[in-house]
Design a protein around this motif. Sequence first.
Motif, mmCIF file in Angstrom:
data_model
loop_
_atom_site.group_PDB
_atom_site.id
_atom_site.type_symbol
_atom_site.label_atom_id
_atom_site.label_comp_id
_atom_site.label_asym_id
_atom_site.label_seq_id
_atom_site.Cartn_x
_atom_site.Cartn_y
_atom_site.Cartn_z
ATOM 1 N N SER A 1 28.426 18.881 -25.993
ATOM 2 C CA SER A 1 26.988 18.734 -25.748
ATOM 3 C C SER A 1 26.624 17.301 -25.397
ATOM 4 O O SER A 1 25.814 17.053 -24.506
ATOM 5 C CB SER A 1 26.198 19.136 -26.991
ATOM 6 O OG SER A 1 26.192 20.516 -27.135
ATOM 7 N N ALA A 2 27.228 16.340 -26.100
ATOM 8 C CA ALA A 2 26.897 14.941 -25.839
ATOM 9 C C ALA A 2 27.340 14.551 -24.437
ATOM 10 O O ALA A 2 26.689 13.771 -23.753
ATOM 11 C CB ALA A 2 27.571 14.053 -26.877
ATOM 12 N N GLN B 1 27.177 16.220 -21.850
ATOM 13 C CA GLN B 1 26.235 16.669 -20.834
ATOM 14 C C GLN B 1 25.186 15.596 -20.536
ATOM 15 O O GLN B 1 24.479 15.670 -19.551
ATOM 16 C CB GLN B 1 25.543 17.963 -21.292
ATOM 17 C CG GLN B 1 26.507 19.143 -21.398
ATOM 18 C CD GLN B 1 25.907 20.314 -22.150
ATOM 19 O OE1 GLN B 1 24.897 20.199 -22.833
ATOM 20 N NE2 GLN B 1 26.553 21.465 -22.019
ATOM 21 N N PHE B 2 25.094 14.610 -21.428
ATOM 22 C CA PHE B 2 24.090 13.559 -21.246
ATOM 23 C C PHE B 2 24.706 12.197 -20.926
ATOM 24 O O PHE B 2 24.087 11.358 -20.308
ATOM 25 C CB PHE B 2 23.257 13.398 -22.521
ATOM 26 C CG PHE B 2 22.443 14.604 -22.868
ATOM 27 C CD1 PHE B 2 21.175 14.759 -22.316
ATOM 28 C CD2 PHE B 2 22.926 15.583 -23.709
ATOM 29 C CE1 PHE B 2 20.415 15.866 -22.624
ATOM 30 C CE2 PHE B 2 22.172 16.699 -24.019
ATOM 31 C CZ PHE B 2 20.919 16.840 -23.477
ATOM 32 N N THR B 3 25.915 11.969 -21.416
ATOM 33 C CA THR B 3 26.489 10.632 -21.312
ATOM 34 C C THR B 3 27.991 10.749 -21.111
ATOM 35 O O THR B 3 28.547 11.844 -21.163
ATOM 36 C CB THR B 3 26.160 9.826 -22.589
ATOM 37 O OG1 THR B 3 26.685 8.524 -22.462
ATOM 38 C CG2 THR B 3 26.733 10.464 -23.819
ATOM 39 N N LYS C 1 28.052 8.900 -30.888
ATOM 40 C CA LYS C 1 27.333 9.698 -29.895
ATOM 41 C C LYS C 1 27.446 11.190 -30.194
ATOM 42 O O LYS C 1 26.670 11.992 -29.681
ATOM 43 C CB LYS C 1 27.894 9.404 -28.503
ATOM 44 C CG LYS C 1 27.617 7.987 -28.048
ATOM 45 C CD LYS C 1 28.241 7.728 -26.691
ATOM 46 C CE LYS C 1 28.006 6.282 -26.271
ATOM 47 N NZ LYS C 1 28.819 5.925 -25.109
#
Lengths: 593, 113
Positions: free
Chosen positions: B48-49, B51-53, B78
């Motif tokens: 999931s992380a 998907q952002f960074t 993170k």
Amino acid sequence: MANFHPFVVPFVLGTIGLFVICGYKYVRWIKQFDRKQQALIRKNMFSTKILPAIWEMFCECLLHLRISKKNWRLGYMHRSIAFGWFLLIVVGAIESRIGIKGPFHFWCAIFYRFFHHNIPANGTEMFFTQLMDLILLYVLSGIFLAMLKKIHSRILGMKRTTKHTIMDTTVKISLWAIFPLRLLSESVTARLYANGGFLTQSIGDLFSRPVAEFLELPLWSLYSIALCVFFLMMPFTRYMHIFTEVFLIYFRKLGLRDSVKMTGYTKYELSACSRCGMCIDRCPLYNTLDINDVQSVYLLRNLRNLEHHQDILAAGKNCLMCHQCAEDCPVNIDLMSIRRISRDKGDTDMADNYRYLDPVKGFNAIGRVAYFGGCMTQLTPTISESMKTIFDAAGVKYWHLDGDRAICCGRPLMQQGFNKQAADLRRKITELIGSCNATALVTSCPICYNTFKHEYNLTIPVYHHTEYIDSLIKSGKLSVKQSDTTFTFHDPCDLGRGCGIYDQPRAVLKAVGQLKKVSAEKENSVCCGMNLGNTVLSLEQQTKLRDASLKVLTEPNPDVVVTACPMCKKAFRHGTEVNVKDIAEVVAEEIKK
Amino acid sequence: MSNFGFTIKKTRSFNLSQADLRMANRLLEEVPSYRKCIGCGGCAATCSARQFTDFDIRKVHNTFRRGQYDKLADELRKCMLCGKCTLVCPRGVNLRSLIINMRQLLTPSNETF
């Protein structure tokens, strides 16, 4: 000195010691309340909330109604000892007030028969004598059951009893000794002075006079010593729950709850645990995996004594957090919060770790329902697709909030004691939801639902998809056809025991098919084994837990095992030949075109 | 040069025989299932992380295992601990436990008990 005999000294010392030690502990814990708890106490201390508190104290501390509802034999045992002893004290005090000649001391009530040798003269005295014997018999019946339970717990409907420490066992033996000793000493005195009731007189008459004369003083002394031992050890053992539960009920009614850290309120909870062991009986870790040292009763004991630090950490970690013990606890202790407190990782990781989420901006969803699938739903896309079908069929405008990128709701972090980080995530999600102006939030994941419901302060209503589908069907927006497919329903821990949603999914399933009952459902549903609360179970152990849960669900031979949690669905899917579906998928298939 | 959406990582080399593997070995003791890891990267793919960074959990645990602990503590923060990696792992590695243990080894927290 009239109405005094040296044998009462141990009892007097014990009573004074008991009140001094308990008073010291209670005052110290009150000082350890956090600010919010202190403010609540100040606000509600003398409000009308006291009345329901007193009623609950009577029902629970004396009558033990909650235990009785779950197991009447156990309830009878606790009631006879607690309520019986209470009656012995109250009725004994009244009786001695009436009967005692000369100066009255508080021990006269306890040792009344010794100080009052007259044969019951009038009707009132006769009535009290017989009544006291009846109450004593009532208490003794409870003590007898307690002994029976130690020998064979299944007679009283418990699989096993708690493994107690030496201290706990010693004080229990002194408690068990008190009432038979009282019976014997009163009987012997009744033999000598004929002042007994139906029970004590008939037992006393079995003794010969010289034997009775010889035994009288030693027996009364032993009775006094047993009381002294029990009173002095009580504040350091599990019997501290007798007084503490009263305070706990009061504080709970004032609105106090556990914080994320250990506070004075938690200390009251820890001491209110009577170590009855009802949390062991239905713990999946005990039932399926035979792990018998991590249950709440042991965690609470170690936390209370603050010893065995490694045990606290190990026992704290190994728990599914399936809420079963919290559901079964007769004292309603918030066991899940205490479990989280035991896992608290402290404040070392203070930095804002989720800066990368900052550019996440919502989308303008005025008039739309925000759909939050949750992380796990990303791995079970059929659930979110079914939800979209349902939204479309019901004509509801929606916005899939975490379609391509999922932010975690923060529960897993919170459950592992990373409270600071969990709060960071909560802030981000609250901002995101606040910025999108949606009318309601629907989530497919009970884990997220429980968090949104209890940890967030969202301004829009939150629904789990079972609730939402149910309301759609009931309001007529969604029309479904009823098929002949048979279902069994698995209550996910966080949805059922965590949020109390039991009826909505059943109503939905009855509308689309035939629902079969299973042997352990609703608040007794067996965890699928994948609950995020546990990080130490191995895959093999989780598989065993899953099989135990599936055994219950597949027993009535359903066509489909239905659940309402992506996690449970993932767990069950490879464990059975039977089809496993989420409730959204089942409904999406039965929509009337 | 065309942009294909990925870059080739710089070659890194270090001497494994000089690496300090004490923490890595502790980790293997705490999370025995990690021995089964085949480094497929399924965990990183579902993360999931990520998907952002550019957080890469596979890289993190691989580097940890080789005794290269620099900057890992910041990187691990993170993670949102959502547990998708654990669910997708084809070898049944308990990644959530792995991550928590790596965090604890790198920044021992002042646990209350």
